[in-house]
Structures are given as C-alpha cells and as structure tokens.
Motif scaffolding. Structure first.
Motif, short mmCIF file in Angstrom:
data_model
loop_
_atom_site.label_atom_id
_atom_site.label_comp_id
_atom_site.label_asym_id
_atom_site.label_seq_id
_atom_site.Cartn_x
_atom_site.Cartn_y
_atom_site.Cartn_z
N MET B 248 0.80 -1.23 0.00
CA MET B 248 0.00 0.00 0.00
C MET B 248 0.83 1.29 0.00
O MET B 248 0.64 2.14 -0.85
CB MET B 248 -0.99 0.01 1.18
N ILE B 251 2.59 1.94 -3.33
CA ILE B 251 1.73 2.40 -4.41
C ILE B 251 1.40 3.88 -4.25
O ILE B 251 1.36 4.63 -5.23
CB ILE B 251 0.47 1.53 -4.48
N THR B 252 1.19 4.31 -3.01
CA THR B 252 0.97 5.73 -2.77
C THR B 252 2.15 6.54 -3.31
O THR B 252 1.97 7.53 -4.02
CB THR B 252 0.84 6.00 -1.26
N THR B 311 -3.87 5.08 -9.76
CA THR B 311 -3.32 4.60 -8.48
C THR B 311 -4.41 4.55 -7.41
O THR B 311 -4.46 3.61 -6.62
CB THR B 311 -2.19 5.50 -7.91
N ASP B 312 -5.29 5.55 -7.40
CA ASP B 312 -6.38 5.52 -6.42
C ASP B 312 -7.24 4.29 -6.61
O ASP B 312 -7.71 3.67 -5.65
CB ASP B 312 -7.23 6.78 -6.53
N TYR B 315 -5.43 1.23 -5.46
CA TYR B 315 -5.45 1.28 -4.01
C TYR B 315 -6.75 0.70 -3.46
O TYR B 315 -6.74 -0.14 -2.55
CB TYR B 315 -5.32 2.74 -3.59
N ASP B 319 -7.16 -2.70 -1.26
CA ASP B 319 -7.66 -2.62 0.11
C ASP B 319 -9.17 -2.42 0.12
O ASP B 319 -9.66 -1.33 -0.13
CB ASP B 319 -6.99 -1.46 0.85
#
Lengths: 544, 325
Positions: B248, B251-252, B311-312, B315, B319
């Motif tokens: 996580m 990736i952010t 990416t969002d 994400y 998750d």
C-alpha cells in the motif's frame, strides 16, 4: 477416558534475550489439558501466559525468545523437536488458535470465506466445491446468520462478535485436538462475550476438543474453567480444579487476585438527594455525518446521542454504562466540550458550557477535568511528570514555582513517591501512569471529574487500587465523578447511581443497588445476565 | 450507473479546472521571460531588418496583448487544437505524437523496473533483516538513492558503451540499419537499456527502502500470526498475507512520484539523445516554441492526472476497506 492427555507441558522454560527484565519469561511450567477439558491459564500482564501459548504453537519470536528447557507434548509427541515444515502441518490441523482482537487478527484484504478456505487448502485435498461446502457448514456451526453472504464479506464489513465467530470457525474447521484461545473475549461487549463463551463451550462439548484458555478475567474463568493454572511473572503459583481455586485459593497471590475482583454488590445507598447539583446536562444531542458519496445521495446522519439529560450532585459518582456504540463516550466528550454537541446545555454552577465563549470556556474547564482510558497515550511522553501535572494550573495563571510545589504534593496524594516528579511517563507501570493522569486532573481543583474507562487498560489488582484511590479522592476532595465504563462489575463497585445507555438513549437510570437488584428494562436485564461469572460470589478473603 | 463510472466521471470533471489552471499559469509564466519565437528565429538567421521582424510578429499573432494571445490559445485548446510548431513546421499534435511513444516506453520501462525489482529486493531484505543480504541490498540502495541520475547515465555510457562496447551510446534505433519487425524491437530495446536503468535506479532504491520497512511492519501484525497459526508459511504467507498488505505505501509513493519521473526523463532523454517528449521540451524552451511547450505541459498534466486516478483505483482494489467516492 484414554490415558494420554491432549497437551502436556512439562517443566517448560522460555528464555528471554539478554537485557530483558528477567532471564526467563516462564520457568517450571507444568500443565495438562485432557480431551473435553477447558484449562484456564490466568495471570496479569507480564505473567508469560501468552508466551506459553505461542510456545505450544512454536510461534515464539525465535531465536530471541526460545524454549530452553522442558517438553511440550501434543498427544504424547514432542512438539519442540519437530522441524518447521512438520509444525506447519500441525498448526491449523491438530492445534489451532483464537486471538484476542478479531479485527486485527483477520487479514483485511481477504474475504472471510477465503480465510477459512485457506486452512482447508493447506491441510486437505478437497476440491473447490468440497471446500466451499465445508466453509459454509462451519460458518453455520458457529451460528453466523447468513453463511453464504458472510463468505464474501470482508472482515471490516461484519461486527466484532461475528468476526470472533469467524476466528472460531477458522480454528474449528479441521476439528483440531487442541484449541488455544488467547483472551478471545476481552475485546468484546459483555452480551457478545456471553454468546462467544457459550459457543466455545458448545463446540468443545460437540467435538471433545481440549481447550487452553488464556485470560486475566476471573469472571470469565468462573464461567468456563474446568481447571485453573495461575501464573505470576513466569512462575506457576497455583493450579487445581476450578472450584478449589475460585473458592478456596491457597497461595497469597491467587488470594490477592481473587480479592481484587469487584464483587457485584453495589455500595450502600448514600443520601445524596439534598446535595447541590454541580453539573446538569439537558437535552444533549449529537449526530455524526455518515460516510457516503456526494453523488450517491446516501448521507444519513448517525445519531450518537439523542435527547440526553442527567444531573450530577456533589460527592456523587454517576456511572454511564453501555456497550460499544451506545454513545457513552460521546456523552463524556460533550460534557467536557471536547466535542461540540448539536443542541442542549451543560450547566456548571449556572454557566452553560455548551454556549460559553472561548474565554469563558477556559475558566469553566477548570471545574471539569478528564481522566482518559489509556494513560500511555494521554500523557505527553516528552514531558516530565511534574510538568505534566503543573501544566494546567500554569495555563490558568498559577506561578510556576507554586504549581510545581503543588504537583509534588499531588503525587503524594495519589500515592506515588515524590521522586516520581522528575521522571518521564514511560518509566512507570500502567497503574502508576493512571495515577499521574488522576493527579493531572485534580491539579486543577475541579468540581467534576469525567473518567472515560479509566481502569479498562489495567490488570485486576491494579484496577482495584486505582478504583479505591478514585473513591478516596472523591470523598476527601468532595468531587463529583462521571464514570464511563463498559464493565458492570467496576460500575457496581464505585457508582452511586448509574445510567444505562443503548443506541444513544438512556434506557434505565437509578441508584446502582436498585438497578442491579431489579433491572426494569430488558436491555439492562440482558446486560446484567451477561456478566461473566455472575453466579460466582468471590469468597471474602483476608489478604496478607 | 455503476458507481465506478460515476467515480471516474467525477474525477475527470474535477481534473478540468486543474488542467485549465495549469495551462493559464504556464502560459503567463512563459510570457514573463524576455524574448519570443521571432527573436529566436531571427537569432538563428543571424539577424534581420526591423520591418521583417514586425511582419513576422503580425503573422504569428505575437503583436497582440498577452491576454488576447492567451484567449486565442485556450479557445483552440478547447477544440484539441494545439497549434503549429514554427520550429518543426508541423502541427504540434503531430510532433507530440511522433515522440510520445519513446517517452512512454522510457517511463513505463523505468517505473515497472523500479517497482518490480524494488519490491522484490525490499521484501528479500526484510525477510533476511539485519543479515548480510539485507546489508548489501540496503547499502546498494543508499548508493543509488544518493547518486544523481545524470551522473549515473554518464558513468554507464563510459563503462558499457565506450569501454565495453556492449550497448549503443545514444538514440532510439540504429540509423541506417533499417531494421524491421522483431529486429527493430530488439534494436529499440538495446537502446533503451541504459536510459531505463539510469532513470529507474533511484526509484528502485526508494521502493526498496519503503517496501523493506513496510514488510517488517506487516510481519509483526496480528493477522500474519493468525496465518502462521493456520499452518501457512513460506511463499503463501509472504504473497497473500504480507506483501499485498505491505504494498500500500509503495503504491501511494508511486502515484505521487509520476511527475518527478516525467521531469527526470527530460534529463535522461537529453543525455541519451532519445527523440522523446522530454528532449522536445528542452529544445522547445531554447527555441521559444511556445505552442509545442504548451502542448507538452498539457500532455504531462494529463499523464499525471490519469496516473493518479489509476493509483487511487488500484489502491481501492487492493484494500477493500477503501471505497471510491
């Protein structure tokens, strides 16, 4: 009964790394779990009870912490001599574990079904269909209402009680010989705890599993134990059948522990009806905006507190009890205005706290102080104790030297040594830290102290001491206490009157003795009947 | 409408004012610098008389006020007309398109290499924390982290092209070899090895460090202990329980860094003489080719915004606790 016990621990010793507070986490531990038996391993924090569990599963953080002597026999076979690959075959199959906090113990990124299925994938040759059927079966077994949809749910989408049922399903799915349950109900509400304890017993009776149940709570012990083993600082102090340990404990430590369990007998009714009201809350309301998309149009507010009123008299302790989500913590934050309420008023000697200006609020806050649940998190770790205590008075204009002198006196009042003044919070134990938190609150010479679960993070024996201190200070300083707790035993011991909250509303209120003796509302009745070990009256023991 | 489409639509609508602000700001900033395209042109010609300069300015519309020029530009942009490049004597869109693929290859190559190798090495370092392997990986990471990419690029040219002769010095393909089919792609790949490596190493070091910390953290979490208690171990434990959760923060960071990677490609393309958008940006600044420069800025903003949306979404996919809204 067949001769070999399921689990035998013989003379177990677990070594800690050099530089720890003691060389061995556990020494000379002897313990046996037979088929169909629940053995409770009881101890306070630091007793080594969780390490014992991890040693059986061979999940110790080796090599730093390791078994250095003794044997652990599962069905007569030594666990310690097995390779890691052999252990993996045993774990989840012949022995399984249930953990304390089901939210963190489940992988947040995988569905419930996947996580139970994983056990089957690891230990069986079943095909996808066979595994799916078994997962649904075991979920139904642990009384999950809709197994098919629960399968596809992620852990955060189900309630705490359901999550713990999933953990239990995961442990049971292979019909293991031994289940180790490490504080499995500590994080749950009482009513949920009761259901989970009943479930564990039911499953154990059905499958003849041996259970090693780790807990610090004597109420829970009284509820389910067949035999009890008491640990203190890594040493076995006493063990025997449940009835003997609970009612006729021999060792002074066991006696002290049991004496510290709050009895379910409320304090004698105090004539408080003519004492002046120091805090009057009326018609408090608070709702929180729920999460929801801007475009989805689902932004329903969640009502946390609706139309709540109560009065707190001088010298009185008012308990606010309820389960998680009942709004009790919201109440404590509104009356201290750490949270803005939507409407209503909180009057402290004729001034409304809710509508007070910034300047007024500051002077009003002197009168109402808080003690928080987690003393580690609520004390600034970089400040000395004396500064922590003196900070409030200094902000309110007390000269520094005077505030410091007073802080040192307060330490004595909360039964800490004056030498504590120049140390930092991390140098103290949990109970001592909570004493510092209390000293910090009374430094402002408040009329009201709002305590939000002040003893929930503490061991029983420490809990009893802190409760005694609070009661003592209340009487000596003529304080009023708003005491928020989920623990009905604690409420019974300290509170003169209690408010029972459910879903933001008061369902019942009255003198503690009356509410406990004859609860009127069905929710109160459910709460009281869920108190673990309610049928066990801790013996009156003289503690040396 | 499915919620994912609603989400996408909203994100795109939100992006419009952002792009507008970037374009207006860039336009005005470029105007602040003295000189214009005609100055640069005349400079290249070795001088010209004032009447000619004046006529050129009128022809290009450069005699109008800045606001009029801005307005004209934006009106055209709204119709996806990027204007004419005076330097390349082609529409800007054509110039951009002919070069975009090189930059895309470079960026995608560099980021994937950095991500895959960084994550793998970080995981390895965490599994063997404080061992020799970990120390070697971490030290190498520190070196790459501290080394500027242009220095690394020049060193690599020196070693692998000049001394060893393994890889071509510059360009995207062998001019004059006229490769076709798979030979052409092999040729392009050979030309891209060093640029991709030079651009990616610093990001690889970033992701490696972050992944190492993240894996160590996740390995201590309760659910990993639960998985062990179920009998999971080895690869299964790492892939399903540890790595996916540990990814996580990486990736952010990846999403946040896309713009700096784009910036880094300007330097790398210039050093390796790759005919990409980065190099184009560099020459456009020197030649005062306003339209091309604005086109590049527009393209870059779009890339950054798209990558952020992607990416969002990744994400949220990784998750389940995160809902797109």
């Amino acid at each position: 009964m067949s001769a070999t016990p399921i689990l035998q621990i013989e003379d177990l010793r677990i070594s800690l790394p050099a530089g720890a507070d003691r060389p061995y986490a556990l020494e000379h531990l002897n313990l046996t779990v037979n088929a169909g038996e629940i053995v409770c391993l009881v101890g306070e924090s630091g007793s080594g009870k969780s390490l014992a569990a991890n040693a059986v599963m061979r999940l110790l953080p080796e090599p730093r912490v390791h078994v250095s002597a003794g044997r652990i026999l599962l069905d007569g076979e030594d666990v310690c001599s097995r390779s890691e690959a052999e252990m993996r075959k045993l774990r989840g199959d012949r022995m399984a574990m249930i953990f304390q906090e089901p939210m963190t113990a489940l992988n947040p990124q995988k569905t419930v079904g996947w996580q139970i299925d994983e056990v089957l994938r690891l230990h069986t040759d079943l095909d996808r269909k066979g595994r799916k059927a078994r997962v649904l079966e075991i979920l139904a077994d642990v009384h999950i209402p809709d197994p098919a949809s629960a399968c596809n749910a992620y852990p955060h989408q189900i309630s705490g009680g359901q999550r713990q049922r999933v953990m239990i399903a995961m442990a049971l799915v292979m019909n293991p010989r031994l289940i180790i349950a490490d504080e499995p109900t500590t994080a749950l509400d009482v009513t949920t705890q009761k259901q989970i304890l009943r479930l564990i017993k039911e499953m154990q009776a059905k499958h003849g599993t041996g259970i090693l149940f780790i807990t610090h709570d004597f109420g829970v012990v009284a509820e389910i134990a067949d035999r009890i083993v008491v640990l203190r600082l890594g040493e076995l102090v006493e063990s025997g059948p449940a009835d003997q340990i609970l009612n006729r404990p021999q060792h002074p430590y066991t006696r002290a522990l049991i004496a510290a369990v709050p009895a379910l007998t409320p304090p004698p009714h105090k004539p408080l009806s003519d004492a002046p009201v120091v805090l009057r809350a009326s018609n408090l309301r608070k709702s929180f905006a729920a999460r929801g998309g801007l475009l989805s149009g689902r932004r329903n507010a969640v009502v946390a507190v609706k139309d709540l009123s109560f009065a707190l008299r001088r010298g009185e302790t008012l308990g606010v009890v309820g389960e998680s989500g009942s709004g009790k913590t919201t109440v404590s934050r509104i009356v201290t205005r750490l949270l803005e309420s939507d409407s209503g008023e909180v009057m402290i000697h004729d001034r409304d706290l809710i509508r007070a200006s910034r300047a007024d609020l500051r002077s009003l806050r002197k009168d109402i102080q808080m003690v928080f649940q987690d003393p580690m998190a609520s004390l600034n770790p970089r400040k000395r104790v004396v500064d922590l205590i003196a900070q409030g008075p200094i902000v309110h204009g007390v000269p520094k030297a005077e505030a410091h002198a007073r802080a040192r006196e307060l330490l004595e009042l909360v039964e800490l040594s004056p030498a504590a003044a120049d140390r930092y919070p991390h140098e103290f134990s949990g109970g001592q830290r909570q004493r510092i938190g209390i000293a910090r609150a009374i430094a402002m010479q408040p009329r009201v102290i709002v305590a939000d679960e002040p003893v929930s993070a503490l061991d029983v024996s420490v809990q009893a001491q802190v409760l005694r201190l609070l009661a003592d200070l209340r009487d000596r300083l003529d304080l009023s206490l708003l005491f928020v707790t989920h623990d009905l035993r604690v409420a019974a011991q300290l509170c003169d009157r209690i408010i029972v909250m459910q879903k933001g509303e008061i369902v019942e209120a009255g003198p503690t003795a009356e509410v406990f003796a004859a609860p009127e509302h069905s929710y109160t009745q459910a709460l009281l009947s869920s108190i673990p070990g309610r049928d066990w009256q801790p013996p009156q023991l003289s503690v040396a | 409408m499915p919620s994912i489409l609603v989400y996408l639509l909203r994100r795109i609508l939100q992006a419009v004012p952002v792009i507008l602000l970037i374009m207006v700001g860039s336009f005005l900033l470029i105007q602040l610098a003295p000189g214009d395209a005609v100055d640069a042109l005349v400079g290249d010609m070795g001088g010209a008389d004032a009447a000619f300069v004046e006529r050129m300015r009128q022809e290009y519309g450069l005699d109008q006020s800045v606001l009029v020029q801005l307005w004209r530009y934006l009106v055209k942009l709204a119709q996806f007309d990027f204007g004419w490049s005076y330097v390349y004597e082609q529409p800007v869109a054509t110039v951009l398109m002919s070069r975009l693929w090189v930059t895309m290859l470079l960026m995608v190559g560099a980021l994937s290499a950095a991500f895959v190798i960084g994550v793998a090495l970080g995981t390895l370092a965490a599994r063997r924390a404080y061992s020799l392997t970990d120390n070697v990986i971490s030290t190498l990471g520190l070196i790459f982290y501290a080394m500027p990419s242009f220095l690394l690029a020049l060193l690599m040219i020196l070693v692998f092209s000049v001394k060893l002769g393994w890889l071509p010095v510059s360009g995207i393909k062998d001019i004059g070899a006229f490769h076709t089919g798979w030979r052409l792609w092999v040729d392009i790949a050979r030309h891209l090895v060093m640029p991709v490596a030079a651009l990616s190493l610093i990001y690889m070091a970033f992701y490696m460090r972050l992944m190492r910390t993240s894996v160590l953290e996740v390995m201590d979490l309760d659910f990993v202990r639960t998985a062990k208690a179920k009998g999971a171990g080895g690869r299964r434990l790492m892939f399903h329980h540890v790595m996916r959760n540990a990814l996580m923060p990486v990736i952010t960071l990846l999403g946040l860094q896309i713009s700096t990677v784009l910036g880094g490609s300007v330097v790398i393309e210039t050093i390796f003489a790759l005919p990409g958008v980065g190099q184009l940006a560099y020459t456009s600044v020197i030649k005062r080719d306003l339209n091309t420069l604005m086109g590049i800025i527009f393209l870059a903003s779009i890339i950054v915004l798209v990558v952020n949306i992607v990416t969002d979404m990744i994400y949220a996919w990784l998750d389940p606790r995160i809902e797109l809204q």
